[in-house]
Design a protein around this motif. Structure first.
Motif, PDB file in Angstrom:
ATOM      1  N   ILE A  40       0.837  -1.194   0.000  1.00 15.52           N
ATOM      2  CA  ILE A  40       0.000   0.000   0.000  1.00 15.52           C
ATOM      3  C   ILE A  40       0.879   1.253   0.000  1.00 15.52           C
ATOM      4  N   MET A  41       1.958   1.232   0.780  1.00 16.29           N
ATOM      5  CA  MET A  41       2.869   2.378   0.809  1.00 16.29           C
ATOM      6  C   MET A  41       3.505   2.606  -0.568  1.00 16.29           C
ATOM      7  N   LYS A  42       3.865   1.522  -1.229  1.00 11.54           N
ATOM      8  CA  LYS A  42       4.419   1.642  -2.583  1.00 11.54           C
ATOM      9  C   LYS A  42       3.379   2.221  -3.540  1.00 11.54           C
ATOM     10  N   ALA A  43       2.139   1.775  -3.397  1.00  9.30           N
ATOM     11  CA  ALA A  43       1.067   2.281  -4.258  1.00  9.30           C
ATOM     12  C   ALA A  43       0.850   3.778  -4.032  1.00  9.30           C
ATOM     13  N   ILE A  44       0.956   4.227  -2.790  1.00  4.75           N
ATOM     14  CA  ILE A  44       0.786   5.648  -2.486  1.00  4.75           C
ATOM     15  C   ILE A  44       1.904   6.457  -3.137  1.00  4.75           C
ATOM     16  N   LEU A  45       3.129   5.975  -3.014  1.00  6.41           N
ATOM     17  CA  LEU A  45       4.262   6.692  -3.617  1.00  6.41           C
ATOM     18  C   LEU A  45       4.161   6.716  -5.135  1.00  6.41           C
ATOM     19  N   LEU A  46       3.738   5.609  -5.731  1.00  7.49           N
ATOM     20  CA  LEU A  46       3.551   5.585  -7.183  1.00  7.49           C
ATOM     21  C   LEU A  46       2.442   6.529  -7.624  1.00  7.49           C
ATOM     22  N   LEU A  47       1.355   6.559  -6.863  1.00 10.48           N
ATOM     23  CA  LEU A  47       0.264   7.482  -7.162  1.00 10.48           C
ATOM     24  C   LEU A  47       0.765   8.922  -7.142  1.00 10.48           C
ATOM     25  N   GLN A  48       1.505   9.259  -6.106  1.00 11.49           N
ATOM     26  CA  GLN A  48       2.025  10.617  -5.983  1.00 11.49           C
ATOM     27  C   GLN A  48       2.935  10.968  -7.154  1.00 11.49           C
ATOM     28  N   ASN A  49       3.869  10.107  -7.462  1.00 16.53           N
ATOM     29  CA  ASN A  49       4.800  10.378  -8.560  1.00 16.53           C
ATOM     30  C   ASN A  49       4.086  10.499  -9.901  1.00 16.53           C
ATOM     31  N   ASN A  50       3.172   9.582 -10.166  1.00 13.72           N
ATOM     32  CA  ASN A  50       2.462   9.597 -11.448  1.00 13.72           C
ATOM     33  C   ASN A  50       1.579  10.833 -11.602  1.00 13.72           C
ATOM     34  N   MET A  51       0.878  11.200 -10.551  1.00 10.59           N
ATOM     35  CA  MET A  51      -0.027  12.341 -10.660  1.00 10.59           C
ATOM     36  C   MET A  51       0.741  13.657 -10.758  1.00 10.59           C
ATOM     37  N   ILE A  52       1.839  13.793 -10.028  1.00  8.68           N
ATOM     38  CA  ILE A  52       2.659  15.001 -10.140  1.00  8.68           C
ATOM     39  C   ILE A  52       3.232  15.099 -11.549  1.00  8.68           C
ATOM     40  N   ARG A  53       3.671  13.985 -12.083  1.00 15.93           N
ATOM     41  CA  ARG A  53       4.209  13.961 -13.443  1.00 15.93           C
ATOM     42  C   ARG A  53       3.123  14.352 -14.450  1.00 15.93           C
ATOM     43  N   ARG A  54       1.919  13.853 -14.237  1.00 15.06           N
ATOM     44  CA  ARG A  54       0.834  14.169 -15.163  1.00 15.06           C
ATOM     45  C   ARG A  54       0.417  15.635 -15.079  1.00 15.06           C
ATOM     46  N   VAL A  55       0.521  16.234 -13.899  1.00 18.80           N
ATOM     47  CA  VAL A  55       0.214  17.655 -13.766  1.00 18.80           C
ATOM     48  C   VAL A  55       1.254  18.475 -14.515  1.00 18.80           C
ATOM     49  N   SER A  56       2.508  18.055 -14.439  1.00 20.69           N
ATOM     50  CA  SER A  56       3.594  18.818 -15.040  1.00 20.69           C
ATOM     51  C   SER A  56       3.613  18.735 -16.564  1.00 20.69           C
ATOM     52  N   HIS A  57       3.218  17.604 -17.105  1.00 26.74           N
ATOM     53  CA  HIS A  57       3.332  17.385 -18.547  1.00 26.74           C
ATOM     54  C   HIS A  57       1.974  17.015 -19.132  1.00 26.74           C
ATOM     55  N   ILE A  58       1.298  17.997 -19.666  1.00 28.50           N
ATOM     56  CA  ILE A  58      -0.020  17.784 -20.271  1.00 28.50           C
ATOM     57  C   ILE A  58       0.158  17.045 -21.590  1.00 28.50           C
ATOM     58  N   THR A  79      -7.216   7.050  -5.411  1.00 27.06           N
ATOM     59  CA  THR A  79      -7.187   7.346  -3.980  1.00 27.06           C
ATOM     60  C   THR A  79      -8.221   6.519  -3.243  1.00 27.06           C
ATOM     61  N   ASN A  80      -9.404   6.402  -3.795  1.00 27.65           N
ATOM     62  CA  ASN A  80     -10.443   5.594  -3.161  1.00 27.65           C
ATOM     63  C   ASN A  80     -10.039   4.124  -3.082  1.00 27.65           C
ATOM     64  N   GLU A  81      -9.365   3.619  -4.113  1.00 26.10           N
ATOM     65  CA  GLU A  81      -8.906   2.235  -4.086  1.00 26.10           C
ATOM     66  C   GLU A  81      -7.886   2.023  -2.969  1.00 26.10           C
ATOM     67  N   ASP A  84      -9.621   2.199   0.443  1.00 24.74           N
ATOM     68  CA  ASP A  84     -10.352   0.973   0.711  1.00 24.74           C
ATOM     69  C   ASP A  84      -9.418  -0.123   1.206  1.00 24.74           C
ATOM     70  N   GLN A  85      -8.249  -0.237   0.586  1.00 26.08           N
ATOM     71  CA  GLN A  85      -7.265  -1.228   1.032  1.00 26.08           C
ATOM     72  C   GLN A  85      -6.799  -0.928   2.453  1.00 26.08           C
ATOM     73  N   LEU A  86      -6.559   0.336   2.756  1.00 22.22           N
ATOM     74  CA  LEU A  86      -6.125   0.712   4.109  1.00 22.22           C
ATOM     75  C   LEU A  86      -7.182   0.379   5.145  1.00 22.22           C
ATOM     76  N   TYR A  87      -8.431   0.717   4.860  1.00 23.34           N
ATOM     77  CA  TYR A  87      -9.488   0.490   5.828  1.00 23.34           C
ATOM     78  C   TYR A  87      -9.813  -0.991   5.988  1.00 23.34           C
ATOM     79  N   ASN A  88      -9.544  -1.790   4.963  1.00 22.67           N
ATOM     80  CA  ASN A  88      -9.730  -3.232   5.098  1.00 22.67           C
ATOM     81  C   ASN A  88      -8.672  -3.839   6.026  1.00 22.67           C
ATOM     82  N   LEU A  89      -7.499  -3.232   6.090  1.00 22.91           N
ATOM     83  CA  LEU A  89      -6.466  -3.713   6.985  1.00 22.91           C
ATOM     84  C   LEU A  89      -6.725  -3.334   8.430  1.00 22.91           C
ATOM     85  N   ALA A  90      -7.367  -2.189   8.632  1.00 26.72           N
ATOM     86  CA  ALA A  90      -7.576  -1.674   9.983  1.00 26.72           C
ATOM     87  C   ALA A  90      -8.641  -2.435  10.737  1.00 26.72           C
TER      88      ALA A  90
END
Length: 90
Positions: A40-58, A79-81, A84-90
């Motif tokens: 999940i932590m890897k998915a969060i970091l990938l989400l952040q990197n991909n979305m920042i990259r997409r904002v920068s390069h239209i 983000t919702n996905e 959901d994974q985080l809350y299923n673990l808790a």
């Protein structure tokens, strides 16, 4: 639409909050496997990197309004996905 700098700050804040939540879950819930939390932590970091990259390069040839609407929908969906994974673990 907010400017790119504000959008990047919002993405970083959102991903930071989710990352903190995953750290809290890893320390407070013994039933959650460390491998799942790491994924999940890897998915969060990938989400952040991909979305920042997409904002920068239209994407060329796409109208900015349409592009950023699609970007927003993708951010919400992914983000919702992750949440959901985080809350299923808790």
């Amino acid at each position: 639409m907010a400017n790119k700098r504000q959008l990047k700050k919002a993405i970083n804040q959102m991903c930071g909050d989710m990352f903190v939540e995953s750290v809290v879950i890893s320390h407070n819930h013994n039933n959650a496997s460390q491998e799942d939390i790491d994924n999940i932590m890897k998915a969060i970091l990938l989400l952040q990197n991909n979305m920042i990259r997409r904002v920068s390069h239209i994407e060329p040839g796409m109208k900015p309004k349409v592009y950023f609407r699609k970007l927003r929908e993708d951010i919400i969906k992914e983000t919702n996905e992750i949440l959901d994974q985080l809350y299923n673990l808790a």
